[in-house]
Design an enzyme around this catalytic site. Sequence first.
Site, PDB file in Angstrom:
ATOM      1  N   ARG A  10      -0.095   0.400  -4.393  1.00 19.07           N
ATOM      2  CA  ARG A  10       0.972   0.384  -3.387  1.00 19.07           C
ATOM      3  C   ARG A  10       2.204   0.971  -4.043  1.00 19.07           C
ATOM      4  NH1 ARG A  10       2.952  -4.135   0.846  1.00 19.07           N
ATOM      5  NH2 ARG A  10       1.057  -3.374   1.837  1.00 19.07           N
ATOM      6  N   LYS A  58      10.628   0.233 -17.635  1.00 15.17           N
ATOM      7  CA  LYS A  58      11.290   0.944 -18.746  1.00 15.17           C
ATOM      8  C   LYS A  58      11.240   2.452 -18.515  1.00 15.17           C
ATOM      9  CE  LYS A  58       9.677  -2.490 -22.118  1.00 15.17           C
ATOM     10  NZ  LYS A  58       8.657  -2.684 -23.160  1.00 15.17           N
ATOM     11  N   HIS A  84      -1.618   3.297   5.376  1.00 14.26           N
ATOM     12  CA  HIS A  84      -2.050   1.965   4.941  1.00 14.26           C
ATOM     13  C   HIS A  84      -3.450   1.767   5.540  1.00 14.26           C
ATOM     14  CE1 HIS A  84      -2.010  -2.085   3.701  1.00 14.26           C
ATOM     15  NE2 HIS A  84      -0.931  -2.535   4.283  1.00 14.26           N
ATOM     16  N   ARG A 112       0.381 -10.400   1.463  1.00 13.87           N
ATOM     17  CA  ARG A 112      -0.959 -10.375   2.047  1.00 13.87           C
ATOM     18  C   ARG A 112      -1.887  -9.357   1.391  1.00 13.87           C
ATOM     19  NH1 ARG A 112       1.963 -12.566   6.210  1.00 13.87           N
ATOM     20  NH2 ARG A 112       3.557 -11.377   5.189  1.00 13.87           N
ATOM     21  N   THR A 113      -1.441  -8.111   1.322  1.00 11.44           N
ATOM     22  CA  THR A 113      -2.332  -7.037   0.888  1.00 11.44           C
ATOM     23  C   THR A 113      -2.774  -7.259  -0.556  1.00 11.44           C
ATOM     24  OG1 THR A 113      -1.149  -5.577   2.380  1.00 11.44           O
ATOM     25  CG2 THR A 113      -2.556  -4.526   0.749  1.00 11.44           C
TER      26      THR A 113
END
Length: 336
Positions: free
Chosen positions: A104, A82, A134, A54-55
Amino acid sequence: MKHLLSAGDLSRSEAVTILDTTAAMAATQEREIKKLPTLRGRTVVNLFFEDSTRTRISFETAAKRLSADVINFSARGSSVSKGESLKDTALTLQAMGADAVVIRHSASGAPHVLARSGWMTGAVLNAGDGTHQHPTQALLDAYTLRRHLVGLRGGVDPVGHGLDGQHVVIVGDILHSRVARSNVELLHTLGARVTLVAPPTLVPVGVEPWTCEVSYDFDQVLDTEPDAVMMLRVQRERMGGGGFFPSALEYSRSYGLDARRFARLPDHAIVMHPGPMNRGLEISADAADSPRSVIVEQVGNGVAVRMAALYLLLAGAGDASPPGHAENPAPIEGAA
Ligand code: NCD
């Protein structure tokens, strides 16, 4: 305001400005042509080190509706796998001219590090960091609450209003929930009363100074006739093997929004969930799919909230063209 890192950083007037701007953005999304020229020539990078549906889609849609160029960067398939550090990733984004970075990350505080490091000059928007914050989720929740509890009953857009006197109950895995932390702060700023409900094992140590009440008894809290019930996902991926509750059945019996508890909600009360849902665990299908569930609407409102946040952070700098006519939103006070 240069960055959006934490719901607790917002003053009441800044939060109300974002909600009002969201209403203006949502109105533009009712039009046949949804795209606005506002952020033409700006570059927004979606930097997702942790899974999201969603976000991530919501931020991408929001930036595209404002005509920004969007670059999606996921840790998988990039040089992060890496071993490249956040610093080197940030320096790369800076070299590519990112005006805003939506991040995020599984580490609490990562967006703050990015914003304060000086590695890059663009705006940083926190799209969820560990169990910490959030903020855009809290804003879309507040916008949804305001529309239903303050606005729609009177049939008018509640521009300028907060959530004074509303009682919001947040139930479930508070311990692992950045959504709960962000909501407690923002809802308090907007004048709402918040009650958290969870088993003692899923309440964070040090919850005492939080601006909310805490209860271990969902049924007792339902006696208070709350205006909204927000169910949280049981975050198994953060539980490292379990031990937080005896069994799924036991959890759902004590803390699930089942048919019996759902039937006890007052007529005007709404049911919320940030998604993704564990149907049958924290919420029954009957409650999730009922007419008083605003769960799908929350997702839709997420796009308008993120358009508002990007607009206020980026167009606040001065030279981007605004959405136009009467619903033209004004920048946040003190936006740099
Ligand atoms: C939440 C999150 O990622 O913090 N979901 C979301 O952003 N829609 C809550 C969750 O994962 O349970």
